[in-house]
Design a protein around this motif. Structure first.
Motif, PDB file in Angstrom:
ATOM      1  N   GLY A  42       0.774  -1.238   0.000  1.00 38.59           N
ATOM      2  CA  GLY A  42       0.000   0.000   0.000  1.00 38.59           C
ATOM      3  C   GLY A  42       0.802   1.283   0.000  1.00 38.59           C
ATOM      4  N   ALA A  43       2.139   1.211   0.184  1.00 42.28           N
ATOM      5  CA  ALA A  43       2.926   2.445   0.154  1.00 42.28           C
ATOM      6  C   ALA A  43       3.469   2.645  -1.255  1.00 42.28           C
ATOM      7  CB  ALA A  43       4.071   2.382   1.162  1.00 42.28           C
ATOM      8  N   ASN A  47      -0.388   6.753  -4.443  1.00 43.06           N
ATOM      9  CA  ASN A  47      -1.241   7.366  -3.418  1.00 43.06           C
ATOM     10  C   ASN A  47      -1.154   8.886  -3.478  1.00 43.06           C
ATOM     11  OD1 ASN A  47      -1.543   4.722  -2.659  1.00 43.06           O
ATOM     12  ND2 ASN A  47      -0.321   4.868  -0.798  1.00 43.06           N
ATOM     13  N   VAL A  51      -4.009  11.828  -4.483  1.00 39.48           N
ATOM     14  CA  VAL A  51      -4.330  13.008  -3.670  1.00 39.48           C
ATOM     15  C   VAL A  51      -4.232  14.273  -4.524  1.00 39.48           C
ATOM     16  CG1 VAL A  51      -3.553  14.405  -1.711  1.00 39.48           C
ATOM     17  CG2 VAL A  51      -3.577  11.893  -1.520  1.00 39.48           C
ATOM     18  N   VAL A  73      -6.034  13.657   3.654  1.00 33.58           N
ATOM     19  CA  VAL A  73      -5.679  12.395   3.004  1.00 33.58           C
ATOM     20  C   VAL A  73      -6.345  11.200   3.705  1.00 33.58           C
ATOM     21  CG1 VAL A  73      -3.513  13.290   2.084  1.00 33.58           C
ATOM     22  CG2 VAL A  73      -3.472  11.980   4.219  1.00 33.58           C
ATOM     23  N   ARG A  74      -6.723  11.380   4.948  1.00 28.81           N
ATOM     24  CA  ARG A  74      -7.481  10.306   5.618  1.00 28.81           C
ATOM     25  C   ARG A  74      -8.853  10.123   4.977  1.00 28.81           C
ATOM     26  NH1 ARG A  74      -5.320  11.300  11.759  1.00 28.81           N
ATOM     27  NH2 ARG A  74      -3.389  10.115  11.451  1.00 28.81           N
ATOM     28  N   PHE A  78      -5.741   7.285   3.419  1.00 27.44           N
ATOM     29  CA  PHE A  78      -4.294   7.237   3.628  1.00 27.44           C
ATOM     30  C   PHE A  78      -3.916   7.758   5.018  1.00 27.44           C
ATOM     31  CE2 PHE A  78      -4.616   8.169  -1.084  1.00 27.44           C
ATOM     32  CZ  PHE A  78      -4.440   6.851  -1.460  1.00 27.44           C
ATOM     33  N   MET A  79      -2.778   7.273   5.504  1.00 27.64           N
ATOM     34  CA  MET A  79      -2.178   7.711   6.781  1.00 27.64           C
ATOM     35  C   MET A  79      -3.054   7.421   7.996  1.00 27.64           C
ATOM     36  SD  MET A  79      -0.080  11.204   5.951  1.00 27.64           S
ATOM     37  CE  MET A  79       0.834  11.225   7.503  1.00 27.64           C
ATOM     38  N   GLU A  80      -3.933   6.438   7.878  1.00 24.33           N
ATOM     39  CA  GLU A  80      -4.733   6.103   9.053  1.00 24.33           C
ATOM     40  C   GLU A  80      -3.822   5.495  10.114  1.00 24.33           C
ATOM     41  OE1 GLU A  80      -7.777   3.794   7.289  1.00 24.33           O
ATOM     42  OE2 GLU A  80      -8.929   5.573   6.736  1.00 24.33           O
ATOM     43  N   SER A  82      -1.405   6.824  11.609  1.00 26.39           N
ATOM     44  CA  SER A  82      -0.038   7.337  11.628  1.00 26.39           C
ATOM     45  C   SER A  82       0.092   8.431  12.675  1.00 26.39           C
ATOM     46  CB  SER A  82       0.346   7.887  10.257  1.00 26.39           C
ATOM     47  OG  SER A  82       1.594   8.542  10.324  1.00 26.39           O
ATOM     48  N   ARG A 110       4.099   6.809   3.466  1.00 25.24           N
ATOM     49  CA  ARG A 110       2.748   6.277   3.239  1.00 25.24           C
ATOM     50  C   ARG A 110       2.156   6.770   1.923  1.00 25.24           C
ATOM     51  NH1 ARG A 110      -0.330   4.398   8.069  1.00 25.24           N
ATOM     52  NH2 ARG A 110       1.204   4.358   9.734  1.00 25.24           N
ATOM     53  N   LEU A 111       2.545   7.978   1.536  1.00 26.70           N
ATOM     54  CA  LEU A 111       1.974   8.554   0.322  1.00 26.70           C
ATOM     55  C   LEU A 111       2.875   8.414  -0.893  1.00 26.70           C
ATOM     56  CD1 LEU A 111       0.477  11.701   1.979  1.00 26.70           C
ATOM     57  CD2 LEU A 111      -0.825   9.971   0.755  1.00 26.70           C
TER      58      LEU A 111
END
Lengths: 193, 98, 93
Positions: A42-43, A47, A51, A73-74, A78-80, A82, A110-111
């Protein structure tokens, strides 16, 4: 220190450490495999590109993204979970942003997925804060003389991502087609779209 | 409690060269900058890096520096993320031409 | 004192190899070292700041000669010894 021999030696030492940790009951091989898989899944720069495409097509999302990158971004999943904060910096006609970590290699993993080797190199880290125009030129990005450049040197728990300028002549493209235009370097600031 | 350094505050970084891990790079020590924004609180890396459980939790600020103030030349800016204890208010700033 | 990782503004590292470098790891052991770091940190054996400190504390000549993930591996080993998880020299036994 380089070459296949050194690589084989260090590979053996890493394996030996894994065995030691397993024998001592510190970390099982199965758990390590799980963690390796989870950290890679997923990274990806796809991503960040998604965005950016959303920000280009949805002005309200863009406003939220620039005001609070992490929360925005959540919305896209994404970045949940973090603990890091995301700050998105916008390129305009007059301003250009570029990201570095001079002290180590902080990066919005992550992105953007794992960072390219050049991002971690001493050459990039030492020079981009001192002579960003010359560095960007080496990447083939020649900015107009009047463009104001800001270099974001990540030194704490904020991670930076660049929102590049949307290219001209892309009015008819879908969000997905726009995302496909966005490169990893554009998200770091060493390229334009 | 309000932040000690609201956005726009002129600050000066400490000159200290500490005998341990720190996240204030050498090139930005003893330099004048302007606070961009607070980033949220975090354990002070200098203490946390020593494996101690008593690291103070401080506000971290994005601080913007002019290349001219860092290197004596250049027209770009550099922004760093700096813990509150790396910073002091720059009292002289108001009187100075930038 | 100054540490070798603190390279902002340092002269002499030369041109940047700007190749796109799409593969995150160039050998399997590199991915395993990152996994070790993540796993041991998640278990609370060390924190990120201690890990950075261990990398920065490498003698400068060794830091510069080591590859990126070699530095990571050395830092993991340093911290495991410091925390008493492994004995000094145990890895070489």
């Amino acid at each position: 220190m380089s070459g296949d021999h050194a690589d084989a030696t260090i590979a053996q030492r890493v394996r030996r450490l894994e065995t030691l940790l397993e024998d001592k009951g510190v970390l099982s091989g199965a758990r390590l495999d799980e963690i390796i898989d989870a950290s890679l899944s997923g990274a990806s720069p796809a991503n960040g590109a998604r965005v950016v495409a959303r920000a280009w097509t949805d002005p309200e999302f863009k406003a939220r993204l620039l005001a609070d990158g992490t929360a925005a971004v959540r919305e896209l999943g994404f970045m949940e979970g973090s603990y890091q904060r995301l700050r998105v910096v916008e390129n305009t006609e007059a301003t250009h942003n570029v990201i570095v970590c001079t002290l180590c290699s902080c990066y919005p993993l992550r992105l953007l997925g794992p960072s390219p080797s050049w991002y971690k190199s001493e050459a990039y880290r030492s020079r981009v804060v001192r002579e960003p125009r010359a560095v960007l030129g080496e990447f083939g990005l020649d900015l107009p003389a009047g463009t104001e450049i800001t270099v974001w040197d990540s030194s704490a728990e904020t991670r930076y991502m660049v929102l590049p300028r949307r290219p001209d002549g892309t009015d008819g493209l879908t969000e997905e087609q726009l995302a496909a235009l966005v490169t990893r370097n554009a998200l770091i600031g060493t390229a334009a779209v | 409690m309000p932040d000690r350094f609201p956005p726009g505050t002129p600050v000066r970084t400490f000159r200290h060269d500490p005998p341990h891990h720190t996240r204030l790079p050498r090139y930005a020590r003893g330099k004048r900058g302007v606070v961009v924004e607070p980033e949220g609180h975090a354990e002070l890396a200098d203490v946390s890096a020593q494996g101690r459980g008593d690291a103070p939790v401080e506000q971290v600020y994005a601080v913007r520096f002019a290349a001219r103030d860092l290197w004596g030349e250049g027209d770009h800016h550099v922004v760093l993320d700096l813990w509150e204890s790396y910073l002091e208010a720059d009292e002289e700033d108001a009187a100075d031409e930038r | 004192m100054a540490r070798i990782n603190d390279v902002g503004g340092f002269e002499g590292f030369g041109a940047i190899d700007t190749g796109d470098d799409p593969e995150p790891f160039h050998a399997d052991w590199e991915a395993r070292v990152v996994g070790l770091f993540n796993a041991l940190r998640a278990q609370g054996i060390f924190n990120t700041n201690e890990f950075r400190d261990a990398i920065e504390s490498m003698p400068p000549a060794e830091y510069l000669a080591a590859s990126y993930y070699e530095r990571w591996f050395r830092a993991v080993c340093t911290l495991l010894e410091r925390k008493g998880v492994i004995e000094p020299g145990e890895l070489d036994a």
